[in-house]
Design a protein around this motif. Structure first.
Motif, PDB file in Angstrom:
ATOM      1  N   GLY A   8     -15.019   2.775  -4.021  1.00 11.94           N
ATOM      2  CA  GLY A   8     -15.739   3.336  -2.880  1.00 11.94           C
ATOM      3  C   GLY A   8     -15.029   3.103  -1.562  1.00 11.94           C
ATOM      4  O   GLY A   8     -15.668   3.051  -0.509  1.00 11.94           O
ATOM      5  N   MET A   9     -13.710   2.966  -1.608  1.00 12.52           N
ATOM      6  CA  MET A   9     -12.923   2.703  -0.406  1.00 12.52           C
ATOM      7  C   MET A   9     -11.837   3.754  -0.243  1.00 12.52           C
ATOM      8  O   MET A   9     -11.643   4.602  -1.108  1.00 12.52           O
ATOM      9  N   ASN A  10     -11.107   3.641   0.864  1.00 11.77           N
ATOM     10  CA  ASN A  10      -9.942   4.486   1.113  1.00 11.77           C
ATOM     11  C   ASN A  10      -8.923   3.668   1.908  1.00 11.77           C
ATOM     12  O   ASN A  10      -9.130   2.472   2.135  1.00 11.77           O
ATOM     13  N   PHE A  11      -7.852   4.318   2.327  1.00  7.44           N
ATOM     14  CA  PHE A  11      -6.789   3.581   3.024  1.00  7.44           C
ATOM     15  C   PHE A  11      -7.256   2.970   4.347  1.00  7.44           C
ATOM     16  O   PHE A  11      -6.636   2.025   4.832  1.00  7.44           O
ATOM     17  N   GLU A  12      -8.342   3.471   4.936  1.00  5.26           N
ATOM     18  CA  GLU A  12      -8.859   2.884   6.170  1.00  5.26           C
ATOM     19  C   GLU A  12      -9.397   1.470   5.939  1.00  5.26           C
ATOM     20  O   GLU A  12      -9.507   0.691   6.885  1.00  5.26           O
ATOM     21  N   HIS A  13      -9.723   1.138   4.702  1.00  8.14           N
ATOM     22  CA  HIS A  13     -10.233  -0.189   4.366  1.00  8.14           C
ATOM     23  C   HIS A  13      -9.124  -1.213   4.096  1.00  8.14           C
ATOM     24  O   HIS A  13      -9.396  -2.403   3.988  1.00  8.14           O
ATOM     25  N   VAL A  14      -7.894  -0.751   3.974  1.00  3.06           N
ATOM     26  CA  VAL A  14      -6.780  -1.634   3.618  1.00  3.06           C
ATOM     27  C   VAL A  14      -6.383  -2.488   4.815  1.00  3.06           C
ATOM     28  O   VAL A  14      -6.153  -1.986   5.911  1.00  3.06           O
ATOM     29  N   VAL A  15      -6.318  -3.809   4.574  1.00  2.00           N
ATOM     30  CA  VAL A  15      -5.937  -4.741   5.639  1.00  2.00           C
ATOM     31  C   VAL A  15      -4.562  -5.362   5.414  1.00  2.00           C
ATOM     32  O   VAL A  15      -3.980  -5.920   6.337  1.00  2.00           O
ATOM     33  N   LYS A  16      -4.037  -5.252   4.186  1.00  2.00           N
ATOM     34  CA  LYS A  16      -2.738  -5.885   3.886  1.00  2.00           C
ATOM     35  C   LYS A  16      -2.080  -5.168   2.725  1.00  2.00           C
ATOM     36  O   LYS A  16      -2.732  -4.825   1.743  1.00  2.00           O
ATOM     37  N   CYS A  17      -0.786  -4.911   2.842  1.00  2.00           N
ATOM     38  CA  CYS A  17       0.014  -4.358   1.743  1.00  2.00           C
ATOM     39  C   CYS A  17       1.246  -5.224   1.537  1.00  2.00           C
ATOM     40  O   CYS A  17       1.769  -5.823   2.489  1.00  2.00           O
ATOM     41  N   SER A  18       1.691  -5.264   0.309  1.00  2.00           N
ATOM     42  CA  SER A  18       2.961  -5.904  -0.039  1.00  2.00           C
ATOM     43  C   SER A  18       3.811  -4.860  -0.734  1.00  2.00           C
ATOM     44  O   SER A  18       3.362  -4.242  -1.706  1.00  2.00           O
ATOM     45  N   ILE A  19       5.008  -4.646  -0.217  1.00  2.00           N
ATOM     46  CA  ILE A  19       5.924  -3.654  -0.783  1.00  2.00           C
ATOM     47  C   ILE A  19       7.129  -4.395  -1.351  1.00  2.00           C
ATOM     48  O   ILE A  19       7.726  -5.244  -0.690  1.00  2.00           O
TER      49      ILE A  19
END
Length: 125
Positions: free
Chosen positions: A66-77
């Motif tokens: 029930g989320m989308n990229f607006e909910h993302v607070v941290k990414c690791s690449i």
């Protein structure tokens, strides 16, 4: 309490882990590699195509929670070659607006199935 999040719209795990775990209001999404969930095949063309597939996989898992990229607070690449950084960054950037999450990008010696990029994320409701 934690809840397993899973969707057929993203690749099934290739080991003893889940696509994502929701703990309270925080979603921890496992690292995604460029596997097409429709046929299980690794996208092995350009780094741009690989990055788009990874982001589509992340998007599908976020949607299952029930989320989308607006909910993302941290990414690791994780990339196999830092020379690909600019190309990965360009594709990655198309999925976020001005409120892009915190992030790190790390060059690694090898990734599962010999892909060139893997991305994980943390999202909050």
């Amino acid at each position: 309490m934690k809840k397993v999040i899973e969707t057929k719209a993203a690749p099934a795990p290739i080991g003893p882990y889940n696509q994502a775990i929701l703990a309270g209001n925080t979603l921890y999404v496992s690292g995604q590699i460029p596997i097409n969930p429709e046929n299980g095949e690794v996208i092995s063309t350009s780094i741009e195509a690989q990055t788009h597939q990874v982001m589509k996989n992340l998007k599908a898992i976020l949607a299952a929670a029930g989320m989308n990229f607006e909910h993302v607070v941290k990414c690791s690449i994780f990339v196999k070659n830092m020379a690909d950084f600019a190309k990965v960054n360009d594709v990655y950037g198309t999925y976020f607006d001005l409120m892009a999450p915190a992030r790190e990008t790390v060059e690694v010696a090898e990734l599962p199935k010999s892909v060139d990029v893997e991305i994980s994320c943390i999202a909050v409701i």
